[in-house]
Scaffold this motif. Structure first.
Motif, PDB file in Angstrom:
ATOM      1  N   ALA A  50       0.822  -1.210   0.000  1.00 48.96           N
ATOM      2  CA  ALA A  50       0.000   0.000   0.000  1.00 48.96           C
ATOM      3  C   ALA A  50       0.853   1.256   0.000  1.00 48.96           C
ATOM      4  O   ALA A  50       0.480   2.276  -0.593  1.00 48.96           O
ATOM      5  N   LEU A  51       2.010   1.204   0.685  1.00 53.04           N
ATOM      6  CA  LEU A  51       2.864   2.378   0.781  1.00 53.04           C
ATOM      7  C   LEU A  51       3.863   2.484  -0.365  1.00 53.04           C
ATOM      8  O   LEU A  51       4.535   3.523  -0.508  1.00 53.04           O
ATOM      9  N   ASP A 102       9.107  11.558 -12.615  1.00 45.94           N
ATOM     10  CA  ASP A 102       9.793  12.392 -11.630  1.00 45.94           C
ATOM     11  C   ASP A 102       8.874  13.463 -11.063  1.00 45.94           C
ATOM     12  O   ASP A 102       8.920  13.786  -9.871  1.00 45.94           O
ATOM     13  N   THR A 103       8.021  14.005 -11.900  1.00 44.37           N
ATOM     14  CA  THR A 103       7.076  15.039 -11.417  1.00 44.37           C
ATOM     15  C   THR A 103       6.086  14.456 -10.422  1.00 44.37           C
ATOM     16  O   THR A 103       5.809  15.043  -9.363  1.00 44.37           O
ATOM     17  N   ARG A 162       4.204  13.419  -4.820  1.00 48.58           N
ATOM     18  CA  ARG A 162       3.898  12.440  -3.781  1.00 48.58           C
ATOM     19  C   ARG A 162       4.733  12.681  -2.533  1.00 48.58           C
ATOM     20  O   ARG A 162       4.227  12.642  -1.403  1.00 48.58           O
ATOM     21  N   LEU A 163       6.016  12.914  -2.713  1.00 51.46           N
ATOM     22  CA  LEU A 163       6.875  13.165  -1.562  1.00 51.46           C
ATOM     23  C   LEU A 163       6.465  14.442  -0.836  1.00 51.46           C
ATOM     24  O   LEU A 163       6.550  14.526   0.392  1.00 51.46           O
ATOM     25  N   GLN A 164       6.013  15.429  -1.618  1.00 55.12           N
ATOM     26  CA  GLN A 164       5.554  16.678  -0.980  1.00 55.12           C
ATOM     27  C   GLN A 164       4.298  16.443  -0.147  1.00 55.12           C
ATOM     28  O   GLN A 164       4.166  16.972   0.956  1.00 55.12           O
ATOM     29  N   ARG A 165       3.370  15.621  -0.657  1.00 55.14           N
ATOM     30  CA  ARG A 165       2.154  15.303   0.101  1.00 55.14           C
ATOM     31  C   ARG A 165       2.490  14.516   1.358  1.00 55.14           C
ATOM     32  O   ARG A 165       1.921  14.743   2.419  1.00 55.14           O
ATOM     33  N   ALA A 213       1.763  15.616   5.169  1.00 51.92           N
ATOM     34  CA  ALA A 213       0.992  14.772   6.077  1.00 51.92           C
ATOM     35  C   ALA A 213       1.779  14.467   7.341  1.00 51.92           C
ATOM     36  O   ALA A 213       1.237  14.449   8.451  1.00 51.92           O
ATOM     37  N   LYS A 214       3.097  14.230   7.176  1.00 54.78           N
ATOM     38  CA  LYS A 214       3.927  13.957   8.352  1.00 54.78           C
ATOM     39  C   LYS A 214       4.020  15.194   9.254  1.00 54.78           C
ATOM     40  O   LYS A 214       4.026  15.085  10.485  1.00 54.78           O
ATOM     41  N   ARG A 215       4.097  16.371   8.619  1.00 58.65           N
ATOM     42  CA  ARG A 215       4.169  17.597   9.410  1.00 58.65           C
ATOM     43  C   ARG A 215       2.894  17.793  10.228  1.00 58.65           C
ATOM     44  O   ARG A 215       2.940  18.152  11.415  1.00 58.65           O
ATOM     45  N   ILE A 216       1.760  17.552   9.606  1.00 52.39           N
ATOM     46  CA  ILE A 216       0.484  17.687  10.318  1.00 52.39           C
ATOM     47  C   ILE A 216       0.387  16.665  11.440  1.00 52.39           C
ATOM     48  O   ILE A 216      -0.043  16.972  12.566  1.00 52.39           O
TER      49      ILE A 216
END
Length: 816
Positions: free
Chosen positions: A19-20, A28-29, A34-37, A41-44
């Motif tokens: 799933a992950l 690449d885009t 995805r990495l930005q999302r 999410a980790k920051r939140i």
């Protein structure tokens, strides 16, 4: 032997890893997005964890926080009680949030109207509207108040109803706009599978309209009663008010537009609600309109105005379903001494009351300081929405037992709000702790506020003018005055301080003084059991030099023991109880009562209306007899008093009379409302009071005496005895006993005559010398009329124009 799987094979078989895992053929885009999302999410997630950690640390650090749990069945009034707590102890914060409730109240109103319109639409679709004009609709109402039906038994709808349905159609869009303004706070919940989910089981009932669903299986509106929607609406209303005259956008525009539409439909909503055919439709189709909905519909002219500001009563009646556990922070703005003991800030948890949500209560039991349990009494004939075979009252009793038997709550203070509280805690509780029971009505904001602020278990009196007293009754008002006036012992803090030659000491007696001086200040605690108090007052019985007994209330009695109490009655030194006639009268709050104990008092009031004989050795007998003979001013011989009886009438009227007296006293500043003892003569068709064998009230219709004793005076019966009233339709009394004698009629064959001595609240009295038969009320600014002798009158008259302004006190039997 099989070979162990490689790490790569194990990862491929792991569903979480799959799933992950990034999607195949990711560019690449796409990978960067995805990495930005994931980073966001980790920051939140990290910020939420940090907030939870800080809140947990603050909770442990701040020892002044007091944790209160609101427990009870669904719809038991938990959220409404919370509103009363906020209104009582945080009025400024309450006032700040009041504007936010406007949309919720409007939604309550509109949901109810739309449900009525749905039912009306169904009726119109199955029946053909009559061609009668709207103005002729009232002609179809019979004189008895019933609505005529067609030959087939259906209701007769007119074009007026179809027009109302059409004109109120915009309210459906208003309902949707208000839901959108509430945002995430409102959700539509449906139940189609019969699951036991809390949201599903409640869908049978409308939370906002407090009515049944529009259609079977339809969706109901649920508002999550949290703080976010209040803050959001407060900001929207504030921005809308600042931008008047400009074009609003978003939620602010929806709110202002909804208010305009509701204001434009005000007259039509009022016409719909007051229409007799619509009322009959609701009654026949068994569509129940709840109390809150009725309140909003009755006040639609005020609520639908453009400048509407919600009142406290509006907010208390606003319906909001609590889903899950809601946490509130209550900061006391003006903490009292009692509040400071529990802390200036409370954490209050309002939990869902349905069966499926009760498992979520347990985590909150661990560190709770108090539990406020609410048990509705009005649901005795209702059944649970989750289980149609379980009575709601029985479920509430079982829930109450499980709460007080819980060992997790054994150290908690238990507060029970119930109309008929039964003390079951003594035998069910795992350990001894404090319990409190209160009689309350949570939608009565002022009375509930006073109950929450005090320690008395009864609701305060409400005066006829709508104002509230500070006490539940005259006894507690006098007790509070005595408590304020009396200085308490510095050691036991329960008994009055000893007074000697006008000097008030610091202690109630030598024992308390020695204990206080011998003990350390930090270890001093009030005595739990009463001890002998040196009041300096000797026993009233002649020859006895012992000190009088002091009761638990701190007031001294008249004798040192029960034996001397009985001896005093035999010696004529004490008055016997009017009910049991055995024991002497007791001192209550420093005043001599009519009874020896609470049991005799309760037995008398339970048997009311009743008359009790006053022995001729009592002070009351001498006082009434003297007033009767001194007031005999006619040029005839003065009569002989045979018997005097004390009247204990209907409790409901006695309470109304006491409330009226208190209201007049507060309004005029006159002591006891300027109440006076006045005589009244009337007709008697029996032998009531002639002797001890005639104490029962008769049921004869023409016996006005028994009727007055049974239910007090009635303005509707005024003048039936004389067919004349010099000062209009009022209740007439006089300070002249011989004038009252002129109106006494004996129709039962008694050799004696009977008259009544009444307590009359005159208030601010208007003195008149000439009659005015057109009066139906006292002149403007006055409470009563006094007819002075010298003009049309030979003797005085006192006239009141309200039933609650007079109460019969004594019945006197005499012989001319």
């Amino acid at each position: 032997m099989s070979k162990p799987r490689s790490k790569s094979n194990a990862s491929i078989d792991d569903p979480l890893t799959l799933a992950l895992a990034p999607p195949p053929n990711e560019s690449d885009t796409e990978r960067g997005e995805r990495l930005q999302r994931e980073a966001e999410a980790k920051r939140i997630s990290d910020s939420i964890d940090e907030e939870l950690k800080q809140e947990k640390a603050a909770w442990k650090k701040n020892k002044s926080l007091f944790k209160l749990l609101l427990l009870g069945q669904s719809e038991s009034g938990k959220s409404t009680t919370l509103k009363n707590l906020q209104l009582t102890f945080a009025p400024q914060a309450w006032k700040t949030e009041s504007t936010s409730w406007r949309a919720v109240i409007q939604l309550n109103l509109i949901r109810t109207v739309n449900i009525i319109l749905d039912a009306l639409a169904n009726e119109l679709s199955t029946s053909r509207p009559s061609s009668a004009a709207g103005s002729d609709a009232h002609s179809r109402i019979s004189h008895a108040g019933s609505v005529q039906t067609s030959d087939h038994g259906s209701l007769l709808f007119t074009s007026k109803h179809a027009l109302l349905k059409l004109r109120l159609a915009p309210l459906r869009h208003v309902e949707n706009d208000l839901k959108q303004s509430l945002g995430a706070a409102s959700t539509e919940v449906t139940s189609s599978d019969g699951s036991d989910d809390e949201q599903a089981v409640q869908s049978d009932r409308d939370d906002v309209g407090e009515m049944r669903s529009r259609s079977p299986g339809g969706a109901d509106l649920f508002l999550r009663s949290n703080r976010s929607w209040r803050e959001a609406l407060h900001v929207q209303y504030r921005s809308s008010s600042k931008s008047r005259g400009k074009v609003d956008s978003g939620s602010a525009a929806r709110l202002s537009g909804a208010t305009e539409v509701i204001a434009g439909c005000c007259e039509d909503i009022q016409a719909l609600w007051e229409d007799e055919v619509v009322r009959a439709m609701l009654r026949i189709r068994k569509i129940r309109v709840g109390d809150s909905s009725v309140f909003f519909l009755d006040n639609v002219e005020r609520i639908a105005s453009r400048g509407y500001e919600p009142s406290d009563d509006d907010i208390v009646r606003a319906r909001l379903r609590t889903l899950g556990v809601q946490e509130y922070c209550l900061k006391f703005e003006n903490p009292t001494e009692a509040n400071r003991a529990a802390g200036k800030e409370w954490r209050i948890y309002d939990v869902g009351g349905s069966r499926s949500s009760r498992a979520a209560w347990l985590p909150y039991f661990d560190d709770a300081n108090a539990v406020l349990f609410l048990a509705p009494i009005s649901c005795f004939d209702e059944y649970l929405a989750e289980d149609a075979h379980v009575n709601r009252l029985e479920d509430s009793v079982l829930l109450w037992k499980s709460v007080i038997q819980s060992k997790l709550l054994s150290d908690c203070i238990i507060i029970h709000l119930h109309q008929k509280f039964r003390e079951q805690h003594k035998e069910l509780s795992p350990k001894s702790r404090r319990f409190y029971g209160y009689i309350t009505s949570v939608i009565d904001t002022k009375a509930t506020s006073t109950t929450l602020s005090s320690g008395c278990g009864r609701t305060v009196w409400r005066d006829p003018d709508g104002s509230f007293s500070s006490y539940c009754g005259t006894t507690h008002r006098e007790a509070a005055a005595l408590a304020r006036a009396a200085r308490r012992c510095k050691n036991c803090k329960t008994r009055p301080a000893y007074v000697e030659s006008g000097k008030v000491h610091s202690f109630c007696g030598k024992r308390c003084a020695k204990e206080y001086r011998a003990s350390d200040a930090s270890e001093r605690t009030p005595r739990s059991s009463p001890a002998p108090v040196e009041t300096g007052i000797l026993c009233k019985l002649a020859g006895c030099k012992a000190l009088v007994h002091v009761g638990k209330d701190g007031f001294p009695g008249e004798f040192c023991s029960n034996k001397h109490r009985l001896d005093a009655i035999k010696a004529g030194k004490a008055e016997a109880c009017l009910f049991c006639t055995k024991w002497p009268k007791a001192m209550v709050n420093g005043r001599l009562s009519d009874f020896c104990s609470k049991a005799c008092s309760q037995d008398t009031l339970g048997a009311a209306p009743i008359i009790l004989n006053i022995p001729n050795r009592h002070k009351a007998y001498a006082s009434v007899s003297k007033q009767f003979t001194d007031g005999w001013r006619h040029p005839t011989s003065k009569p002989t008093v045979i018997k005097i009886w004390k009247i204990y009438g209907d409790k409901r009227h006695s309470d109304r009379f006491s409330r009226y007296k208190l209201a007049v006293e507060r309004r005029t500043g006159l002591s006891n409302g300027n109440s006076r003892r006045r005589w009244h003569g009337t007709s008697r068709s029996c032998l009531l009071g002639d002797n001890e064998y005639n104490q029962d009230l008769c049921s004869a219709r023409d016996c006005s005496l028994c009727s007055i004793i049974r239910s007090s005076f009635e303005l509707a019966q005024a003048g039936n005895n004389t067919n004349f009233g010099r000062f209009g339709a009022g209740i007439y009394t006089s300070a002249t006993s011989s004038k009252a004698n002129d109106y006494v009629k004996e129709n039962g064959g008694s050799p004696y005559r009977a008259a009544l001595l009444n307590d009359v609240v005159l208030g601010k009295a208007k003195k008149l010398f000439t009659g005015d038969t057109s009066l139906t009320a006292p002149p403007q600014g006055y409470d009563s009329v006094i007819g002075e002798p010298g003009g049309d009158l030979n003797y005085d008259e006192s006239i009141v124009y309200k039933n609650e302004a007079i109460c019969p006190l004594f019945l006197i039997i005499y012989r001319n």
